[in-house]
Design an enzyme around this catalytic site. Structure first.
Site, short mmCIF file in Angstrom:
data_model
loop_
_atom_site.label_atom_id
_atom_site.label_comp_id
_atom_site.label_asym_id
_atom_site.label_seq_id
_atom_site.Cartn_x
_atom_site.Cartn_y
_atom_site.Cartn_z
N THR B 11 0.83 -1.21 0.00
CA THR B 11 0.00 0.00 0.00
C THR B 11 0.87 1.27 0.00
O THR B 11 0.72 2.13 -0.87
CB THR B 11 -0.91 0.01 1.25
OG1 THR B 11 -1.63 -1.22 1.28
CG2 THR B 11 -1.89 1.16 1.20
N LYS B 100 7.36 2.06 11.76
CA LYS B 100 7.57 2.46 13.17
C LYS B 100 8.21 1.37 13.99
O LYS B 100 8.95 1.64 14.94
CB LYS B 100 6.27 2.91 13.81
CG LYS B 100 5.27 1.80 13.98
CD LYS B 100 3.86 2.31 13.80
CE LYS B 100 3.00 1.23 13.18
NZ LYS B 100 2.65 1.36 11.81
N VAL B 127 5.14 7.99 12.22
CA VAL B 127 4.21 8.47 13.25
C VAL B 127 3.21 9.44 12.61
O VAL B 127 3.61 10.36 11.90
CB VAL B 127 4.95 9.22 14.38
CG1 VAL B 127 3.96 9.70 15.44
CG2 VAL B 127 6.02 8.34 15.01
N GLY B 129 1.05 9.13 10.24
CA GLY B 129 0.76 9.04 8.82
C GLY B 129 1.16 10.31 8.10
O GLY B 129 2.32 10.70 8.11
N GLU B 185 -6.78 -4.79 10.94
CA GLU B 185 -6.26 -6.04 10.40
C GLU B 185 -7.11 -7.21 10.90
O GLU B 185 -7.84 -7.08 11.89
CB GLU B 185 -4.82 -6.27 10.91
CG GLU B 185 -3.94 -5.07 10.88
CD GLU B 185 -2.97 -5.09 9.73
OE1 GLU B 185 -2.73 -6.20 9.20
OE2 GLU B 185 -2.46 -4.03 9.36
N LYS B 200 4.91 4.47 18.60
CA LYS B 200 4.87 5.85 18.10
C LYS B 200 5.20 6.86 19.20
O LYS B 200 5.94 7.80 18.96
CB LYS B 200 3.49 6.13 17.49
CG LYS B 200 3.30 5.39 16.16
CD LYS B 200 1.85 5.48 15.70
CE LYS B 200 1.67 4.86 14.32
NZ LYS B 200 0.23 4.74 13.97
N GLY B 297 -3.52 5.69 5.80
CA GLY B 297 -4.02 5.78 4.44
C GLY B 297 -2.87 5.86 3.47
O GLY B 297 -1.82 6.43 3.76
#
Lengths: 404, 404
Positions: B11, B100, B127, B129, B185, B200, B297
């Site tokens: 992704t 991370k 961290v 996104g 998940e 994070k 994302g």
């Protein structure tokens, strides 16, 4: 040891000296060397002040001292800030400024001079006080095509609007309170008429597009016509009114404006209250980010200046690419932008709604008890459309742009 | 032309290739040169994909190609990410990673190797996104002594908690929905048990203090014990429950934890909902800032990686000072941190409040209709105090830390 000079020993200037002293260690670690304030330029004397011995009244002392590698401008205004900053850059000194008027008026020229002389001209503190927003635009968001920047950029007006919203105060009372607390100037026009916000959104737009923005081309409307009655309607609708500086950039067309906008609870800027500022940035890949914090105040603003000092001194022999070029960006006319409109109209809703809908199309009606008026929310239309339509209706008392 | 390699075409990796392509122009302008993806390392083939011809399966192709000046690691996990990143840095290549787990486990060593080899090891995307937070910590906030970082750092758990809050769902239903939407998940432990947030906040704490943080020393509690009943009480009180990763740093003492915390409407993180992340940073001069945006994302995270690519390639021959040293930071024990506590207790309030106050001291009582229990909010006390006191009371069904 790196020697710097601070021009202007007012709130921000003395804040810079204080931050440099209080966070001396971490700053030295970041810069890789101690930072020393060699001169403080001010017309006044400051007997008893720790900076007393550093005060000079003559700019040429700073200009000619080759050991001074950086100048901090916190005088405000254009004169003598502009000639002093220009001369400093031409003398091969880095400059950091908190002066949005200077950056909005002469930024393009000063950026060019900085580049020519291989020094840096930074101005993080000119927008959003302590909120990091200029730097993210050329670092963290460097790979983004920015599509929108919308901000609550002026703490004074946000304080006034918050008081009107939460405490039901009139504009006049809220302004007086802001003045008593030192949030608003005795002559508050620069804030309440939106001129301060206008300069800030001009700077942000230039940063986002890489092109010069003439702030005089940005439609600017302040908050002086917003009333406690408007907030009673807003309250009934679960909305609020905020002074936005905003640029929306699409396919090379830039719409920019400063105006009060009615927004709903789910708008990211809805909960930015009091003297806080919030800046929303929309990137084509990133989506929406928001930066929030103290938009003014001595130490937060000084902290932003100190971040500039650190970056400039870390890049002592190096011009950091940032800012904009001299290509002047065309700002589209306000009348081509689209909004919904909150409109207060004299009369009784039941009797006039048909007439109103014949003019505006479908509207939502909002009524308060014991009023000789009602309000409607229109669908989205351009400013031009609105103006043409509104002329056909008698008794319009208020019109606020709405986005929700 | 600058050649880079992307390791892992999942992704994020494919997102990086997409952002580099879609924002090619602005990226070239920022870097001062075109950026070309020369290789994509993946075990799979991608027939028909634009990157088809760039796929390699053997890392040594990238390692040995001296024209590749930067490697992007988006494989996730520690193996082979760790040996590949290490080898890349030792071969004099810059590295940016979104991983991370890698940064939390091996960051100190990889930062040291990067410095030795005069290259950069960046990890903005690890961290928050797409939210710029790592970079502000070493640039815009460089002159600040950071006193607190508190964040909603995991989009999956924030989505689940938001659904429980706004739609009254149970944990199980909200989790299943998150899984169906691809936010969680199939094995959601890393998210719901707080491990992701823990790594994070460890990275952020190390960035803020300049010292190594062992994430295993951070008390970590997930959201699996939070129930729809808790949210009914929260709703009645006008509060919400959020999963916080937090560090509070004072006089060299660092308190850090990951846990659900009940907060009120005026907390800046209250309105961070759904998969959004929000990170609050408190500096000693700046006061409180907040960064808000898409915490996960494909494209937002890829955009953060691209910001790293731009900074590394702009500093091609230069190691940018950032990160932390190998001095291991002592994290204070959880039982010395103070909170208020929201406690649900079996029985009828009227009958038990005296007993409860004899144990906890003054409390606020909250009751819902038709329940065989009630809730109280205690005053502030340490975790240790709370544990000792709570043992004296029978019928405690829930305990959530509270800050409001």
């Amino acid at each position: 040891m790196r020697h710097i000079a601070v021009m202007g020993y007012g709130t921000i200037g003395s804040g810079v000296v204080e931050v440099l002293e209080r966070n001396k260690e971490i700053i030295a670690k970041r810069v890789g060397d101690e930072v020393d304030v060699k001169y403080v330029l001010d017309l006044r004397e400051f007997p008893g002040d720790p900076a007393e011995d550093k005060i000079v009244h003559d700019f040429s002392v700073i200009e000619k001292d080759q050991s001074v590698s950086m100048v901090i401008e916190t005088m405000g205004g254009l004169n003598p800030a502009y000639p002093f900053v220009k001369a400093s850059l031409m003398a091969g000194k880095h400059v950091a400024t908190s002066n949005k008027a200077l950056v909005a008026a002469y930024g393009t020229e000063l950026l060019e001079i900085a580049k020519e002389h291989n020094v840096n001209f930074f101005f993080e503190a000119s927008v959003g006080g302590g909120i990091p927003v200029i730097r993210p635009l050329y670092t963290a968001l460097a790979g983004e095509v920015v599509e929108e920047i919308t901000g609550i950029l002026n703490g004074t007006t946000n304080y006034i609007l918050t008081k009107m919203d939460k405490a039901g105060e009139t504009f006049e009372t809220a302004l007086r309170e802001a003045q008593e607390l030192g949030y608003a100037e005795r002559n508050p026009e620069a804030d309440v008429d939106g001129h301060d916000t206008c300069r800030k959104i001009a700077i942000l737009t230039a940063m986002a597009t890489g092109h010069e923005v003439n702030y005089e081309h940005i439609y600017t409307e302040g908050i002086t016509k917003i009333t406690d009655v408007d907030f009673r309607y807003a309250d009934a609708m679960g909305t609020s009114v905020k002074l936005f500086g905003s640029s929306r950039i699409q396919d090379g067309t830039v719409h920019a404006f400063v105006a009060p906008v009615m927004i709903g609870k789910d708008h990211p800027l809805y909960s930015v209250n009091d003297v806080y500022n919030g800046i929303l940035v929309k990137g084509n890949m990133l989506g929406t980010s928001m930066f929030y914090g103290c938009g003014a105040g001595k130490l937060p603003t000084a902290s932003a200046v100190v971040a500039d000092i650190i970056e400039a001194l870390k890049n002592q022999d190096h011009h950091v690419e940032m800012g904009w070029d001299s290509e002047n960006l065309t700002i589209s006319a306000m009348n081509s932008i689209s909004f919904r409109y909150f409109v207060r109209i004299k009369g009784i809703a039941d009797k006039r709604v048909k007439e109103v809908e014949a003019v505006f199309g479908k509207v939502e009606v909002v009524e308060l008890d014991h009023m000789d008026e009602f309000a409607v929310l229109t669908e989205t239309m351009t400013e031009e459309d609105y103006e043409i339509k509104a002329k056909k209706l008698s008794g319009i008392r208020q019109r606020i742009r709405a986005e929700f």
